[in-house]
Design a protein around this motif. Structure first.
Motif, PDB file in Angstrom:
ATOM      1  N   GLN A 154      21.267 -21.227   1.682  1.00 34.35           N
ATOM      2  CA  GLN A 154      21.849 -20.900   0.389  1.00 34.35           C
ATOM      3  C   GLN A 154      22.581 -19.563   0.506  1.00 34.35           C
ATOM      4  O   GLN A 154      21.989 -18.577   0.926  1.00 34.35           O
ATOM      5  CB  GLN A 154      20.756 -20.790  -0.678  1.00 34.35           C
ATOM      6  N   THR A 155      23.854 -19.538   0.127  1.00 25.22           N
ATOM      7  CA  THR A 155      24.612 -18.291   0.072  1.00 25.22           C
ATOM      8  C   THR A 155      24.563 -17.772  -1.362  1.00 25.22           C
ATOM      9  O   THR A 155      24.767 -18.529  -2.310  1.00 25.22           O
ATOM     10  CB  THR A 155      26.068 -18.509   0.514  1.00 25.22           C
ATOM     11  N   ILE A 156      24.279 -16.487  -1.490  1.00 29.28           N
ATOM     12  CA  ILE A 156      24.101 -15.867  -2.806  1.00 29.28           C
ATOM     13  C   ILE A 156      25.054 -14.691  -2.932  1.00 29.28           C
ATOM     14  O   ILE A 156      25.125 -13.838  -2.049  1.00 29.28           O
ATOM     15  CB  ILE A 156      22.637 -15.407  -2.997  1.00 29.28           C
ATOM     16  N   ASP A 157      25.757 -14.621  -4.061  1.00 26.51           N
ATOM     17  CA  ASP A 157      26.694 -13.531  -4.340  1.00 26.51           C
ATOM     18  C   ASP A 157      25.944 -12.336  -4.925  1.00 26.51           C
ATOM     19  O   ASP A 157      26.161 -11.950  -6.088  1.00 26.51           O
ATOM     20  CB  ASP A 157      27.791 -13.996  -5.303  1.00 26.51           C
ATOM     21  N   ALA A 158      25.049 -11.780  -4.141  1.00 24.13           N
ATOM     22  CA  ALA A 158      24.272 -10.601  -4.539  1.00 24.13           C
ATOM     23  C   ALA A 158      23.833  -9.899  -3.252  1.00 24.13           C
ATOM     24  O   ALA A 158      23.708 -10.537  -2.203  1.00 24.13           O
ATOM     25  CB  ALA A 158      23.062 -11.012  -5.363  1.00 24.13           C
ATOM     26  N   PRO A 159      23.596  -8.594  -3.338  1.00 27.10           N
ATOM     27  CA  PRO A 159      23.206  -7.851  -2.135  1.00 27.10           C
ATOM     28  C   PRO A 159      21.820  -8.240  -1.620  1.00 27.10           C
ATOM     29  O   PRO A 159      20.926  -8.565  -2.408  1.00 27.10           O
ATOM     30  CB  PRO A 159      23.247  -6.385  -2.568  1.00 27.10           C
ATOM     31  N   LEU A 160      21.655  -8.185  -0.326  1.00 19.91           N
ATOM     32  CA  LEU A 160      20.413  -8.565   0.329  1.00 19.91           C
ATOM     33  C   LEU A 160      19.196  -7.839  -0.247  1.00 19.91           C
ATOM     34  O   LEU A 160      18.179  -8.486  -0.520  1.00 19.91           O
ATOM     35  CB  LEU A 160      20.525  -8.336   1.842  1.00 19.91           C
ATOM     36  N   PRO A 161      19.225  -6.527  -0.460  1.00 20.61           N
ATOM     37  CA  PRO A 161      18.016  -5.870  -0.996  1.00 20.61           C
ATOM     38  C   PRO A 161      17.568  -6.446  -2.342  1.00 20.61           C
ATOM     39  O   PRO A 161      16.367  -6.555  -2.594  1.00 20.61           O
ATOM     40  CB  PRO A 161      18.432  -4.400  -1.136  1.00 20.61           C
ATOM     41  N   LEU A 162      18.499  -6.826  -3.181  1.00 17.35           N
ATOM     42  CA  LEU A 162      18.151  -7.420  -4.468  1.00 17.35           C
ATOM     43  C   LEU A 162      17.494  -8.782  -4.268  1.00 17.35           C
ATOM     44  O   LEU A 162      16.449  -9.076  -4.863  1.00 17.35           O
ATOM     45  CB  LEU A 162      19.391  -7.549  -5.361  1.00 17.35           C
ATOM     46  N   VAL A 163      18.086  -9.614  -3.435  1.00 21.34           N
ATOM     47  CA  VAL A 163      17.529 -10.945  -3.172  1.00 21.34           C
ATOM     48  C   VAL A 163      16.146 -10.816  -2.534  1.00 21.34           C
ATOM     49  O   VAL A 163      15.194 -11.491  -2.937  1.00 21.34           O
ATOM     50  CB  VAL A 163      18.486 -11.774  -2.285  1.00 21.34           C
ATOM     51  N   TRP A 164      16.012  -9.925  -1.562  1.00 17.35           N
ATOM     52  CA  TRP A 164      14.739  -9.718  -0.879  1.00 17.35           C
ATOM     53  C   TRP A 164      13.663  -9.238  -1.861  1.00 17.35           C
ATOM     54  O   TRP A 164      12.497  -9.614  -1.748  1.00 17.35           O
ATOM     55  CB  TRP A 164      14.897  -8.735   0.272  1.00 17.35           C
TER      56      TRP A 164
END
Length: 171
Positions: free
Chosen positions: A21-31
């Protein structure tokens, strides 16, 4: 990415898959959402509640019991945190009990950044799993069930984190 963290050896009675899944948000937020072992309902819509049975939820060996929403062919799942790496953005979880048919289920989730013009742009979430094929079921049916649940969870994660990111950009 896939070869390093998502290559599983399958026994003859097992199946597995990899969902991206590709997400249009920065990695730290997703993590920040994914790493919440004690709060999977933050983005997993099939989870009604979660309670820690052992550990802090950030250490290897932590165990949670997840209550699932009605309508699924299960009411609860007991799961163990096998790895949580905040430097490499990897989480590994095993299902160790419950009233479902996902026996010997092990999943790996990893996050990766896509950079454009030297800045953070998107996050790629890769989740793979291996699970026993239950008696009376086929490999195709087992993978379809697991892929559907994971796909729904990752789409929900994308919706939630993309909204959080957009809301943080409002002035």
């Amino acid at each position: 990415m896939v070869k390093t963290y998502h290559t599983h050896i399958l026994l003859k009675n097992q199946c597995g898959s990899t969902i991206i899944q590709t997400i249009d948000a920065p990695l730290p937020l997703v993590w920040s959402l994914i790493r919440q072992f004690d709060n999977p309902q933050a983005y997993k819509g099939f989870v009604k509640a979660c309670s820690l049975l052992l550990g802090s939820g950030t250490e290897k060996g932590s165990v949670r019991e997840v209550s699932l929403i009605s309508g699924l062919p299960a009411k609860r799942s007991k799961e163990r945190l096998d790895r949580l790496d905040d430097d490499l953005y990897i989480m590994e979880v095993s299902i160790i009990g419950g009233d479902h048919r996902l026996v010997n289920y092990k999943s790996t989730t990893s996050l990766h950044e896509i950079l454009e013009e030297g800045k953070r742009c998107k996050t790629v979430v890769i989740e793979s799993y291996v699970v026993d094929i239950p008696d009376g079921s086929s490999e195709e049916d087992t993978c379809l069930f697991a892929d559907t649940i994971i796909g729904c969870n990752l789409k929900s994660l994308a919706r939630i984190t993309e909204k959080m990111f957009l809301d943080s950009q409002d002035f």
